[in-house]
Every structure is written in structure tokens, then in C-alpha cells.
Design a protein around this motif. Structure first.
Motif, short mmCIF file in Angstrom:
data_model
loop_
_atom_site.label_atom_id
_atom_site.label_comp_id
_atom_site.label_asym_id
_atom_site.label_seq_id
_atom_site.Cartn_x
_atom_site.Cartn_y
_atom_site.Cartn_z
N VAL A 282 48.94 -12.55 -20.04
CA VAL A 282 50.09 -13.33 -20.55
C VAL A 282 51.23 -12.35 -20.86
N PRO A 283 52.16 -12.14 -19.97
CA PRO A 283 53.25 -11.18 -20.21
C PRO A 283 54.15 -11.63 -21.35
N ASP A 284 54.71 -10.65 -22.04
CA ASP A 284 55.68 -10.87 -23.12
C ASP A 284 55.08 -11.49 -24.38
N VAL A 285 53.74 -11.55 -24.47
CA VAL A 285 53.10 -12.07 -25.68
C VAL A 285 52.15 -11.00 -26.22
N TYR A 286 52.43 -10.53 -27.42
CA TYR A 286 51.60 -9.54 -28.09
C TYR A 286 50.86 -10.21 -29.25
N VAL A 287 49.66 -9.76 -29.51
CA VAL A 287 48.85 -10.35 -30.59
C VAL A 287 48.27 -9.21 -31.41
N ILE A 288 48.41 -9.30 -32.74
CA ILE A 288 47.95 -8.23 -33.62
C ILE A 288 47.22 -8.80 -34.83
N GLY A 289 46.54 -7.91 -35.55
CA GLY A 289 45.85 -8.30 -36.77
C GLY A 289 44.63 -9.16 -36.51
N ASP A 290 44.37 -10.10 -37.42
CA ASP A 290 43.18 -10.93 -37.36
C ASP A 290 43.18 -11.85 -36.14
N CYS A 291 44.33 -12.05 -35.51
CA CYS A 291 44.41 -12.91 -34.32
C CYS A 291 44.00 -12.18 -33.05
N ALA A 292 43.87 -10.86 -33.11
CA ALA A 292 43.63 -10.06 -31.91
C ALA A 292 42.17 -9.64 -31.79
N ARG A 293 41.68 -9.68 -30.57
CA ARG A 293 40.35 -9.13 -30.28
C ARG A 293 40.57 -7.85 -29.47
N PHE A 294 40.60 -6.74 -30.19
CA PHE A 294 40.83 -5.43 -29.58
C PHE A 294 39.52 -4.66 -29.59
N THR A 295 39.05 -4.31 -28.42
CA THR A 295 37.80 -3.57 -28.32
C THR A 295 38.08 -2.07 -28.36
N ALA A 296 37.57 -1.42 -29.39
CA ALA A 296 37.80 0.02 -29.58
C ALA A 296 36.89 0.84 -28.67
N ALA A 297 37.02 2.15 -28.78
CA ALA A 297 36.27 3.06 -27.91
C ALA A 297 34.76 2.90 -28.05
N HIS A 298 34.30 2.52 -29.24
CA HIS A 298 32.85 2.37 -29.45
C HIS A 298 32.31 1.07 -28.88
N GLY A 299 33.19 0.23 -28.33
CA GLY A 299 32.73 -0.94 -27.60
C GLY A 299 32.65 -2.24 -28.37
N THR A 300 32.96 -2.21 -29.65
CA THR A 300 32.93 -3.44 -30.45
C THR A 300 34.34 -3.76 -30.94
N PRO A 301 34.65 -5.05 -31.15
CA PRO A 301 35.99 -5.43 -31.61
C PRO A 301 36.28 -4.87 -33.00
N LEU A 302 37.54 -4.54 -33.24
CA LEU A 302 37.93 -4.07 -34.56
C LEU A 302 37.80 -5.22 -35.57
N PRO A 303 37.43 -4.91 -36.81
CA PRO A 303 37.23 -5.96 -37.81
C PRO A 303 38.56 -6.52 -38.32
N PRO A 304 38.53 -7.73 -38.88
CA PRO A 304 39.75 -8.35 -39.41
C PRO A 304 40.09 -7.82 -40.80
N THR A 305 40.64 -6.61 -40.87
CA THR A 305 40.97 -6.00 -42.15
C THR A 305 42.47 -5.73 -42.24
N GLY A 306 42.93 -5.51 -43.46
CA GLY A 306 44.34 -5.22 -43.67
C GLY A 306 44.80 -3.95 -42.99
N GLN A 307 43.96 -2.91 -43.03
CA GLN A 307 44.39 -1.64 -42.43
C GLN A 307 44.45 -1.72 -40.92
N VAL A 308 43.57 -2.50 -40.29
CA VAL A 308 43.66 -2.70 -38.85
C VAL A 308 44.96 -3.41 -38.50
N ALA A 309 45.26 -4.48 -39.24
CA ALA A 309 46.48 -5.25 -38.97
C ALA A 309 47.73 -4.40 -39.17
N GLU A 310 47.76 -3.63 -40.25
CA GLU A 310 48.95 -2.82 -40.52
C GLU A 310 49.16 -1.76 -39.44
#
Length: 393
Positions: A282-310
Motif C-alpha cells: 500500500v504505497p503512501d501509507v505508513y503504520v507505526i506503534g501498536d497498529c504496526a506488525r514489524f518483525t524484528a531481526a529475531h523473527g518475532t513482532p515487536l511488542p505494543p509498548t510506548g518505547q516501540v511506538a516512540e
């Protein structure tokens, strides 16, 4: 002219907006409330540690450039094909969309939980929960029925543990102030596994459990909530636990409107994003914080925390500035700064890398993170004004 539209002024959305504001990049920030909430501190509101207004910052005080626009409105839908955001104040077009709507408490379809249990996911909810507990204390005074002094929190993650730690300190004091017998007060924390705080080291879990037990909290472990009815949680084992106050903190999910918009989501409505935090496909649409499923280097999604969102918000804001100046974006890399859990105003546990801290030392680390965040938001003036209100007198 279609420009950058940011949905949500939580930790992620606000960080992105502040980065754009500092560089004079035009944007529109849409938020349901005219303020930013310190959501990770809502347990303090429920425990009456400070005035509730201390935990909110007016958005009008944070943005001063003419290029920065704040719209107080409820986001109802996103129309990707038309590049429109529908709100209760009309439709707003965008060229670039940043979705940072945070999360809501997930009840996973458990019967009666949404109807009969409180949640701790907004400043208003925290205030309502506090007022409810005060009313229950008064009902006990009038009736003598100990059920009104029975408090149950379901969920032994960070939210549930910090809330119960706050209440283990405040409720006995409040009961004594009102002349109520503390021996009738019962605090119960229900958790589906053998240990609370699953995201921290085993040793710190043990310390937290011991500290809560020492302060009179009953840990109801290896018990899963199967549903709720007025004044009671029903457990998977068939047990029925009655209480005047029921709180559910069993997990979070992103808003359903993300799936309704046609964005690629998982079973918790989180949008799959690439290394630049753009919604996949989906071009031109970015998603961050608790709405985002970002898979980090260790292979699991980042947790829904304040520091991740910030961190996501700050990084995306910097990338949007780079784009405005014709420079390519940089991939997002998350840096784990550790976790601090308060167990009331006088004790905590912390895990910073391989280092552990407990007691007052952990709370010093938490206070340091508050100060750093306030400096990032508004500099020395905001820090001095707001942090002074948080100081214990």
C-alpha cells in the motif's frame, strides 16, 4: 493540496508530528482528544497518585508553527482508493498517511468481559475506574458487604501488575482513612500462566510476585478467565470469583477500521509493514506503534509498548523530513532500552539489557525515562512544569 496526515497523537503519532514540526514540514494531526496522554502511567491515575490532569499534555502547547495543524476529531474510516480519511468532522484528503491510532483492550470474544469489566486504555477510563472504586468503598460503608472491598484484575502482564501494585499501596491507606477494616479488603490478580510479567527475566518475575504477595495480593495463577457476569469473573476451571470491581487487562488489538480499510492485517488487526514502516503493498501509507506488525531481526513482532511506538514515530518523522529534501529513507532499527515495572510508588523492578534493578533503584530509572520523554516533547519548560507535579512531597 494533499499533504501528510497523521492519525493519532499517542507516543508514535506525536513523535512523528514533533519531528515534522521542528523542520517546518506541513502536516495535519488528527486526534480524538485535544491532548496527548501518558498512557503507560494510567495505573497511577487509577490509584490517585496525582491529579489526573497531570497525565495529559495539551497539543496546542506542543506545536507552534503555522505549518502544523491539529484537528480534534474521531477517525471513522480510511478510504485508500480515494486517499481520504473520514471523521466525525468531515473527510480529510491526504497525500501521505501515517496511521498511529494505538490499540484498544482486546477481550477475544469472551462472554460478558466487555460489558462487565473495566479496562485501562484511556485517561477517561482510568478516571472512571478510580471513581468506581471510591463508590465501592462507600457501598461497603453503607452495607458492610465485603464483596465491595473485593478487587479482581485479570491479566498478569505489565498493565495488570502495575495497576495491582498501585492499588496494593493506595487501597489499604484509603480504607484506613475512611475508617474501614482493612482485613475485609481483598486484592486478586488472575493470570493464565505460572508466572506474571512474561516479558521479563525469571528472577525479576519472582521478585515481583513475592513483593505483591507480601503486600497482600492474592496471585491466582494458572487460571484463565472464560467470561464475566455482573460482579464476577468466571474461570476456565469453573470457579466463580465475585468482586465489586472487575478489571480486564488481558491483551490489546489495533482498531478494526484498519482491516475494514483493506490494509494487510494479522489476527489482532496490526498492519504488516516493511523496513521503512510502510504498509506492505500500500504505497503512501505508513503504520507505526501498536497498529504496526514489524518483525524484528529475531523473527518475532515487536511488542505494543510506548518505547516501540516512540522510536517508530521518531524514525518515520525523520524519514519524511529526508523525503521532503529529496533524500532516500533509512530502514527502521529498534533499540531495546529495557523495561521498568512499578509496583506502587515505592518499589519497582527493572531490566536494562543484562542488568537488573529492584526497589527504589528501579523507580529512579523510571523517573529518568519520564524526564527524558518530557524533554523530548517540549524541552526544559515542559520538563520542569510537568515533572514538578509528579514529585512526591
Amino acid at each position: 493540496m494533499r499533504g501528510i496526515v497523521i492519525l493519532g497523537a499517542g507516543y508514535g503519532g506525536l513523535a512523528a508530528a514533533l519531528e515534522l514540526d521542528r523542520h517546518g514540514i506541513p502536516f495535519t494531526l488528527i486526534n480524538r482528544e485535544p491532548y496527548h496522554t501518558f498512557k503507560t502511567l494510567l495505573h497511577e491515575v487509577a490509584g490517585a497518585r496525582h491529579d489526573p490532569h497531570t497525565y495529559a499534555l495539551s497539543l496546542a502547547d506542543l506545536f507552534h508553527r503555522e505549518t502544523s495543524e491539529v484537528v480534534v476529531a474521531e477517525v471513522n474510516a480510511v478510504r485508500l482508493s480515494d486517499k481520504l480519511v473520514e471523521t466525525n468532522r468531515g473527510a480529510i484528503s491526504y497525500g501521505t498517511l501515517v496511521v498511529a491510532l494505538g490499540s484498544r483492550t482486546a477481550t477475544f470474544g469472551l462472554s460478558g468481559v466487555a460489558e462487565h469489566a473495566f479496562r485501562l486504555d484511556s485517561l477517561r477510563a482510568a478516571m472512571e475506574l478510580h471513581h468506581h472504586v471510591e463508590r465501592e468503598l462507600e457501598r461497603y460503608r453503607q452495607t458492610g458487604d465485603p464483596v465491595h472491598l473485593n478487587v479482581l484484575v485479570a491479566g498478569g502482564g505489565l498493565t495488570g501488575v502495575e495497576l495491582m501494585g498501585e492499588w496494593a499501596d493506595w487501597l489499604p491507606k484509603r480504607a484506613r482513612d475512611l475508617g474501614l477494616p482493612v482485613h475485609d479488603l481483598h486484592l486478586g490478580l488472575i493470570h493464565a500462566h505460572a508466572e506474571i510479567l512474561p516479558d521479563v527475566d525469571h528472577q525479576l518475575r519472582a521478585v515481583a510476585q513475592a513483593k505483591l504477595s507480601e503486600r497482600g495480593v492474592e496471585l491466582i495463577l494458572n487460571e484463565r478467565v472464560a467470561g464475566a457476569e455482573p460482579g464476577a469473573f468466571i474461570l476456565g476451571s469453573g470457579r466463580k470469583l465475585e468482586a465489586g470491581t472487575l478489571v480486564w487487562t488481558g491483551g490489546v488489538e489495533a482498531p478494526a477500521l484498519l482491516q475494514e480499510a483493506g490494509l494487510p492485517v494479522d489476527n489482532r488487526n496490526r498492519v504488516d509493514v516493511d523496513e521503512f514502516l510502510m504498509a506492505k503493498g500500500v504505497p503512501d501509507v505508513y503504520v507505526i506503534g501498536d497498529c504496526a506488525r514489524f518483525t524484528a531481526a529475531h523473527g518475532t513482532p515487536l511488542p505494543p509498548t510506548g518505547q516501540v511506538a516512540e522510536q517508530m514515530g521518531h524514525h518515520l518523522g525523520a524519514n519524511l523530513v529526508r523525503s521532503a529534501h529529496g533524500r532516500p529513507p533509512l530502514p527502521f532499527v529498534y533499540h531495546d532500552h529495557g523495561m521498568v515495572a512499578s509496583l506502587g510508588p515505592r518499589y519497582g523492578v527493572a531490566e536494562i539489557g543484562t542488568h537488573h534493578a529492584t526497589g527504589a533503584t528501579a523507580l529512579v530509572l523510571k523517573d529518568g525515562s519520564k524526564m527524558k520523554y518530557l524533554m523530548h516533547l517540549g524541552g526544559p519548560v515542559t520538563l520542569l512544569k510537568r515533572y514538578r507535579q509528579w514529585l512526591e512531597i
